[in-house]
Motif scaffolding. Structure first.
Motif, PDB file in Angstrom:
ATOM      1  N   MET A  16       0.812  -1.202   0.000  1.00 52.56           N
ATOM      2  CA  MET A  16       0.000   0.000   0.000  1.00 52.56           C
ATOM      3  C   MET A  16       0.856   1.266   0.000  1.00 52.56           C
ATOM      4  O   MET A  16       0.486   2.247  -0.593  1.00 52.56           O
ATOM      5  CB  MET A  16      -0.925  -0.036   1.231  1.00 52.56           C
ATOM      6  N   THR A  17       2.001   1.222   0.676  1.00 47.15           N
ATOM      7  CA  THR A  17       2.846   2.418   0.725  1.00 47.15           C
ATOM      8  C   THR A  17       3.836   2.471  -0.430  1.00 47.15           C
ATOM      9  O   THR A  17       4.611   3.402  -0.529  1.00 47.15           O
ATOM     10  CB  THR A  17       3.613   2.485   2.052  1.00 47.15           C
ATOM     11  N   VAL A  18       3.827   1.489  -1.322  1.00 50.32           N
ATOM     12  CA  VAL A  18       4.749   1.477  -2.462  1.00 50.32           C
ATOM     13  C   VAL A  18       4.373   2.559  -3.465  1.00 50.32           C
ATOM     14  O   VAL A  18       5.237   3.268  -3.976  1.00 50.32           O
ATOM     15  CB  VAL A  18       4.755   0.086  -3.140  1.00 50.32           C
ATOM     16  N   LEU A  19       3.091   2.711  -3.768  1.00 51.86           N
ATOM     17  CA  LEU A  19       2.651   3.703  -4.749  1.00 51.86           C
ATOM     18  C   LEU A  19       3.049   5.125  -4.361  1.00 51.86           C
ATOM     19  O   LEU A  19       3.623   5.840  -5.193  1.00 51.86           O
ATOM     20  CB  LEU A  19       1.141   3.605  -4.967  1.00 51.86           C
ATOM     21  N   PRO A  20       2.809   5.578  -3.137  1.00 51.41           N
ATOM     22  CA  PRO A  20       3.254   6.928  -2.781  1.00 51.41           C
ATOM     23  C   PRO A  20       4.763   7.110  -2.907  1.00 51.41           C
ATOM     24  O   PRO A  20       5.229   8.163  -3.330  1.00 51.41           O
ATOM     25  CB  PRO A  20       2.812   7.087  -1.328  1.00 51.41           C
ATOM     26  N   CYS A  21       5.525   6.067  -2.561  1.00 48.40           N
ATOM     27  CA  CYS A  21       6.993   6.167  -2.680  1.00 48.40           C
ATOM     28  C   CYS A  21       7.406   6.318  -4.133  1.00 48.40           C
ATOM     29  O   CYS A  21       8.274   7.127  -4.462  1.00 48.40           O
ATOM     30  CB  CYS A  21       7.663   4.942  -2.078  1.00 48.40           C
ATOM     31  N   ILE A  22       6.796   5.552  -5.020  1.00 46.92           N
ATOM     32  CA  ILE A  22       7.110   5.648  -6.447  1.00 46.92           C
ATOM     33  C   ILE A  22       6.737   7.032  -6.970  1.00 46.92           C
ATOM     34  O   ILE A  22       7.506   7.651  -7.703  1.00 46.92           O
ATOM     35  CB  ILE A  22       6.385   4.540  -7.236  1.00 46.92           C
ATOM     36  N   THR A  77      -0.924  13.834   2.995  1.00 48.52           N
ATOM     37  CA  THR A  77      -2.100  13.796   3.866  1.00 48.52           C
ATOM     38  C   THR A  77      -2.848  12.476   3.732  1.00 48.52           C
ATOM     39  O   THR A  77      -3.267  11.877   4.725  1.00 48.52           O
ATOM     40  CB  THR A  77      -3.048  14.959   3.524  1.00 48.52           C
ATOM     41  N   ILE A  78      -3.010  12.009   2.511  1.00 57.50           N
ATOM     42  CA  ILE A  78      -3.802  10.801   2.261  1.00 57.50           C
ATOM     43  C   ILE A  78      -3.105   9.538   2.751  1.00 57.50           C
ATOM     44  O   ILE A  78      -3.746   8.654   3.311  1.00 57.50           O
ATOM     45  CB  ILE A  78      -4.138  10.691   0.754  1.00 57.50           C
ATOM     46  N   THR A  79      -1.800   9.445   2.558  1.00 57.03           N
ATOM     47  CA  THR A  79      -1.079   8.218   2.919  1.00 57.03           C
ATOM     48  C   THR A  79      -1.240   7.854   4.394  1.00 57.03           C
ATOM     49  O   THR A  79      -1.646   6.731   4.709  1.00 57.03           O
ATOM     50  CB  THR A  79       0.403   8.335   2.530  1.00 57.03           C
ATOM     51  N   HIS A  96      -3.529   4.690   5.958  1.00 56.92           N
ATOM     52  CA  HIS A  96      -2.882   3.731   6.855  1.00 56.92           C
ATOM     53  C   HIS A  96      -3.666   3.619   8.167  1.00 56.92           C
ATOM     54  O   HIS A  96      -3.915   2.517   8.667  1.00 56.92           O
ATOM     55  CB  HIS A  96      -1.434   4.167   7.118  1.00 56.92           C
ATOM     56  N   LEU A  97      -4.065   4.737   8.695  1.00 59.86           N
ATOM     57  CA  LEU A  97      -4.841   4.766   9.933  1.00 59.86           C
ATOM     58  C   LEU A  97      -6.194   4.078   9.742  1.00 59.86           C
ATOM     59  O   LEU A  97      -6.634   3.293  10.593  1.00 59.86           O
ATOM     60  CB  LEU A  97      -5.028   6.211  10.398  1.00 59.86           C
ATOM     61  N   CYS A  98      -6.863   4.339   8.631  1.00 61.67           N
ATOM     62  CA  CYS A  98      -8.157   3.705   8.357  1.00 61.67           C
ATOM     63  C   CYS A  98      -8.034   2.184   8.276  1.00 61.67           C
ATOM     64  O   CYS A  98      -8.879   1.450   8.796  1.00 61.67           O
ATOM     65  CB  CYS A  98      -8.743   4.246   7.059  1.00 61.67           C
ATOM     66  N   PHE A  99      -7.006   1.712   7.610  1.00 60.42           N
ATOM     67  CA  PHE A  99      -6.805   0.268   7.508  1.00 60.42           C
ATOM     68  C   PHE A  99      -6.520  -0.363   8.873  1.00 60.42           C
ATOM     69  O   PHE A  99      -6.967  -1.464   9.162  1.00 60.42           O
ATOM     70  CB  PHE A  99      -5.689  -0.076   6.516  1.00 60.42           C
ATOM     71  N   ARG A 100      -5.783   0.341   9.723  1.00 58.89           N
ATOM     72  CA  ARG A 100      -5.511  -0.183  11.064  1.00 58.89           C
ATOM     73  C   ARG A 100      -6.798  -0.265  11.883  1.00 58.89           C
ATOM     74  O   ARG A 100      -7.030  -1.237  12.602  1.00 58.89           O
ATOM     75  CB  ARG A 100      -4.488   0.691  11.779  1.00 58.89           C
ATOM     76  N   ILE A 101      -7.634   0.766  11.783  1.00 61.77           N
ATOM     77  CA  ILE A 101      -8.916   0.765  12.506  1.00 61.77           C
ATOM     78  C   ILE A 101      -9.806  -0.352  11.981  1.00 61.77           C
ATOM     79  O   ILE A 101     -10.446  -1.074  12.758  1.00 61.77           O
ATOM     80  CB  ILE A 101      -9.600   2.142  12.379  1.00 61.77           C
ATOM     81  N   LYS A 102      -9.848  -0.529  10.663  1.00 63.42           N
ATOM     82  CA  LYS A 102     -10.663  -1.563  10.056  1.00 63.42           C
ATOM     83  C   LYS A 102     -10.203  -2.955  10.507  1.00 63.42           C
ATOM     84  O   LYS A 102     -11.017  -3.831  10.798  1.00 63.42           O
ATOM     85  CB  LYS A 102     -10.587  -1.450   8.535  1.00 63.42           C
ATOM     86  N   LYS A 103      -8.899  -3.140  10.598  1.00 63.27           N
ATOM     87  CA  LYS A 103      -8.352  -4.417  11.041  1.00 63.27           C
ATOM     88  C   LYS A 103      -8.722  -4.711  12.485  1.00 63.27           C
ATOM     89  O   LYS A 103      -9.047  -5.843  12.853  1.00 63.27           O
ATOM     90  CB  LYS A 103      -6.819  -4.384  10.894  1.00 63.27           C
TER      91      LYS A 103
END
Length: 146
Positions: A1-7, A129-131, A135-142
């Motif tokens: 998930m964090t690969v796209l922002p890095c690229i 801002t979005i990244t 990440h926070l949303c996915f952690r809450i969902k998990k």
């Protein structure tokens, strides 16, 4: 998930180098260090019109061009194109008043690059801002799923 922002950030960092400021590096031989320097805009294949200056000059064209002298090289950092877009030369003036061209660069302002220069910073802010938010949303969902 964090690969796209890095690229995207890597692609983003090297874009739009042609908008300015431009840096033209002009290397010369040690025996040429005392020769007058030349900064000019090409007017034809073998001619140019511009400024002759010495090795202690720090700026040209009322601050539009900054000069930096280093051993074996002088660099011109062009902040504004006072003479307009075109091909610019840097060189040395020999005893016969001939220009020894050391380097040249085409300098032009491109509206598309100007727009991209502004939009890339907006995109960067949105991306930063979005990244973390995603990440926070996915952690809450998990946590809710477990």
């Amino acid at each position: 998930m964090t690969v796209l922002p890095c690229i995207l950030m890597l692609l983003y960092a090297d874009s739009c180098f042609c908008m300015g400021p431009w840096v033209l590096r002009c290397p010369y031989m040690p025996e040429q260090k005392d020769m007058h320097r030349v900064w000019c805009k090409r007017t034809s294949a073998d001619c140019c019109s511009g400024i002759v200056f010495n090795n202690t000059t720090s700026q040209l064209e009322n601050g539009a061009v900054m000069v930096h002298e280093d051993s074996g090289t002088f660099s011109l950092k062009v902040l504004r194109l006072s003479q307009g877009e075109g091909v610019y030369w840097c060189g040395l003036l020999n005893l016969k008043s001939d220009i020894i061209k050391l380097a040249e660069m085409e300098m032009q302002r491109d509206l598309l690059n100007d727009v991209w220069w502004i939009l890339r910073w907006i995109l960067m802010a949105v991306l930063l801002t979005i990244t973390p938010t995603m990440h926070l949303c996915f952690r809450i969902k998990k946590k809710r799923q477990s």
